[in-house]
Scaffold this active site. Sequence first.
Site, PDB file in Angstrom:
ATOM      1  N   TYR A 143      -1.222   8.858  12.489  1.00  0.00           N
ATOM      2  CA  TYR A 143      -0.825   9.638  11.321  1.00  0.00           C
ATOM      3  C   TYR A 143      -1.734  10.841  11.150  1.00  0.00           C
ATOM      4  CZ  TYR A 143       0.956   4.956   9.957  1.00  0.00           C
ATOM      5  OH  TYR A 143       1.550   3.722   9.919  1.00  0.00           O
ATOM      6  N   GLY A 185       0.823  -1.209   0.000  1.00  0.00           N
ATOM      7  CA  GLY A 185       0.000   0.000   0.000  1.00  0.00           C
ATOM      8  C   GLY A 185       0.860   1.264   0.000  1.00  0.00           C
ATOM      9  N   TYR A 202     -14.609   3.698   9.693  1.00  0.00           N
ATOM     10  CA  TYR A 202     -13.159   3.604   9.523  1.00  0.00           C
ATOM     11  C   TYR A 202     -12.459   4.089  10.792  1.00  0.00           C
ATOM     12  CZ  TYR A 202      -8.479   5.215   8.594  1.00  0.00           C
ATOM     13  OH  TYR A 202      -7.138   5.463   8.718  1.00  0.00           O
ATOM     14  N   SER A 209      -4.515   6.681  13.397  1.00  0.00           N
ATOM     15  CA  SER A 209      -4.830   7.885  12.637  1.00  0.00           C
ATOM     16  C   SER A 209      -5.270   8.989  13.574  1.00  0.00           C
ATOM     17  CB  SER A 209      -5.964   7.547  11.667  1.00  0.00           C
ATOM     18  OG  SER A 209      -6.543   8.728  11.175  1.00  0.00           O
ATOM     19  N   ALA A 210      -5.017  10.225  13.161  1.00  0.00           N
ATOM     20  CA  ALA A 210      -5.486  11.382  13.924  1.00  0.00           C
ATOM     21  C   ALA A 210      -7.004  11.372  14.056  1.00  0.00           C
ATOM     22  CB  ALA A 210      -5.036  12.669  13.248  1.00  0.00           C
ATOM     23  N   ASN A 253      -3.129  -8.475   0.804  1.00  0.00           N
ATOM     24  CA  ASN A 253      -4.142  -9.260   0.069  1.00  0.00           C
ATOM     25  C   ASN A 253      -4.433  -8.631  -1.295  1.00  0.00           C
ATOM     26  OD1 ASN A 253      -5.761  -7.095   0.643  1.00  0.00           O
ATOM     27  ND2 ASN A 253      -7.371  -8.256   1.670  1.00  0.00           N
ATOM     28  N   ASN A 308     -12.644  20.621  -5.970  1.00  0.00           N
ATOM     29  CA  ASN A 308     -13.706  21.148  -5.130  1.00  0.00           C
ATOM     30  C   ASN A 308     -13.131  21.505  -3.759  1.00  0.00           C
ATOM     31  OD1 ASN A 308     -16.198  20.927  -6.717  1.00  0.00           O
ATOM     32  ND2 ASN A 308     -15.731  18.733  -6.708  1.00  0.00           N
ATOM     33  N   LYS A 327     -10.037   2.064  13.973  1.00  0.00           N
ATOM     34  CA  LYS A 327      -8.724   2.451  14.526  1.00  0.00           C
ATOM     35  C   LYS A 327      -8.835   2.655  16.037  1.00  0.00           C
ATOM     36  CE  LYS A 327      -6.424   2.432  10.669  1.00  0.00           C
ATOM     37  NZ  LYS A 327      -5.414   1.379  10.444  1.00  0.00           N
ATOM     38  N   ASN A 365      -8.989  12.151  -0.795  1.00  0.00           N
ATOM     39  CA  ASN A 365      -8.134  13.125  -0.123  1.00  0.00           C
ATOM     40  C   ASN A 365      -7.746  14.251  -1.081  1.00  0.00           C
ATOM     41  OD1 ASN A 365      -8.148  11.592   2.254  1.00  0.00           O
ATOM     42  ND2 ASN A 365      -6.462  10.317   1.488  1.00  0.00           N
ATOM     43  N   GLY A 372     -19.182  16.487   8.939  1.00  0.00           N
ATOM     44  CA  GLY A 372     -18.132  15.767   9.649  1.00  0.00           C
ATOM     45  C   GLY A 372     -16.751  16.378   9.501  1.00  0.00           C
ATOM     46  N   ASP A 373     -16.557  17.259   8.511  1.00  0.00           N
ATOM     47  CA  ASP A 373     -15.239  17.881   8.342  1.00  0.00           C
ATOM     48  C   ASP A 373     -14.966  18.870   9.472  1.00  0.00           C
ATOM     49  OD1 ASP A 373     -14.456  16.534   6.112  1.00  0.00           O
ATOM     50  OD2 ASP A 373     -14.645  18.217   4.714  1.00  0.00           O
TER      51      ASP A 373
END
Lengths: 346, 346
Positions: free
Chosen positions: A182, A15, A154, A129-130, A37, A221, A158, A204, A299-300
């Site tokens: 991260y 990845g 997601y 993740s942050a 995988n 955008n 974590k 992203n 959510g942002d």
Amino acid sequence: MSKSKQIVLVTGGVGYIGSHTVIELFTAGYEVVIIDNLCNANKECLNRIEKITKNKFAFHEVDMLNKKDLSDLFNKYKFHHVIHFAALKAVGESVALPLKYYKNNIIAALNLIEVMADHGVKSLVFSSSATVYGTPKKLPITELDSIGGCTNPYGKTKWFIEEMLFDICKVDTTWSVVILRYFNPVGSHKSGMIGEDPLGPPANLMPFVAQVAVGKRPHVNVFGNDYPTNDGTGVRDYIHVVDLAQGHIKALEKLNGKCGLKIYNLGTGRGYSVLEMITAFEQACGHKIPYEIAPRRPGDLPEVYADTKLAEKELNWKSIYGLKEMCEDLWNWQQKNPEGYSGVSK
Amino acid sequence: MSKSKQIVLVTGGVGYIGSHTVIELFTAGYEVVIIDNLCNANKECLNRIEKITKNKFAFHEVDMLNKKDLSDLFNKYKFHHVIHFAALKAVGESVALPLKYYKNNIIAALNLIEVMADHGVKSLVFSSSATVYGTPKKLPITELDSIGGCTNPYGKTKWFIEEMLFDICKVDTTWSVVILRYFNPVGSHKSGMIGEDPLGPPANLMPFVAQVAVGKRPHVNVFGNDYPTNDGTGVRDYIHVVDLAQGHIKALEKLNGKCGLKIYNLGTGRGYSVLEMITAFEQACGHKIPYEIAPRRPGDLPEVYADTKLAEKELNWKSIYGLKEMCEDLWNWQQKNPEGYSGVSK
């Protein structure tokens, strides 16, 4: 035992972050075994890693939901450490397909932890993740800030895996675990041979910007320009993926010291706005990037950036690449691979 | 389709709450299929259920970590609903063996949800616990109060599974899920033939009291008498297990109405202190129960009791048994089965 003899299992090693870390591990003298995988990675990436390092890596196509395959792998190799990258990571997809995310990410982690314990390999770097911080109460975010309140599956995977690791390390002090949170990884290896290769429209910002720059998409955008930030657009802590990869080398050194459970933010400690990122990328690619202001996304958050003092103090790690390298290296990768890895025959 | 034809899968149906619920399901006219891995249940309990109901139940010894066995079961039967009791539930053990709890409880739930979805059986009652509320900010506790902050892995497994169910039901409205948050179940079936049969020293107050009453243990430890409650001892919302079992019948009726995701507290809505419980049990058994004051246990809360208005309004359910029946029925079970189910040859 000398570091050069240590064998590291890298899950999800084909990845984006995994592949960059494999190169740094090789350079640092570790022997690396890669599993993936390939559900969201292209085997061409492995070829590229091998070209860059002029080394052949042990690679096994393993689905971590298959515990027996994992166990066989631990019988075959005597691992010293595991770096666990493998996970599904698309926030939007996780909202649409929560069961897929819970199943893949959580069962993979539980299988891994159990197989590691069974084989006495209790040394783990976990990719977090942050996002586990949810909505931060203050900035910059430190590792002591509360976690939780994640709004998407997601992020919850974590968070839940972190909670499990906390509980496991609390009662079994023979584990050494470094959780790396991260912030926003961007950029690519100097060679431009490996990089981020999103399936479909990038979720992203920067891969999207790069695809606009190369003419694959008409405009960027910008979701919201009325946030309480300098220019009204969202601010994030972007970090060069090679810096991030280096953080994993430092984490392994920490594990060698039998560290118990440690948590570190990996970011630069400084935030850039969406418009600042676009401007920086324009300078790297030499032309204008068209953008349009779009509504905020639910959510942002307005602003997110890391306090990186703990990693600096305890890992002796600090990001060295700035915005310029992030954009130049991303542009290099994007120009050389406008279609990502799928542009080449496998 | 008439209720009498509906087939209900009961996981963990040989356990304490599961076995009492199987009897109520049978009485209400459901066809019941029981699975249990018998890791913490005694098959003699199944014999007793069959004696009480004069019915033979379909029973399969299935470990829910084995997804194929679960899937085979769903191929064999056309289930209408699933009531998922099966879980490891000892708080103290969960702290000592977190991986065991995370693996068993979470993977079992994920396997079940996935197999249910695969077979189009999207109607579930999930056994949760008041423990998901963590430290309540106010009393009584309503279903709208925030959850989380659980301090032990057992509680976290219930909480995490709830979160997964929230996310799944949010995007897939063809699911009907009722989450039941149990307060403190006690007592047993009127017959005294089935009841709570803890392995080793009981972790909960009332089975311990009953073992003292029957002479198996010298005295009850009362953990803390300096809480800010009427008599200084901890206050909990004890609920008769037959009332609790009835709540599941009402939950199935709710599921038949395609209810989406619903959450209900199952408690009586009133708290009793440890000393009140001991006194009530003394009246049931007709002699004094010796007790000693011991230090508070870390993590114990002073007072916990439910607001039960939502279950009353939406499920048309309310507890009917009081403290007297809880104690008398427990005493009946304990006297007839001083060694629990292991007192009989299997």
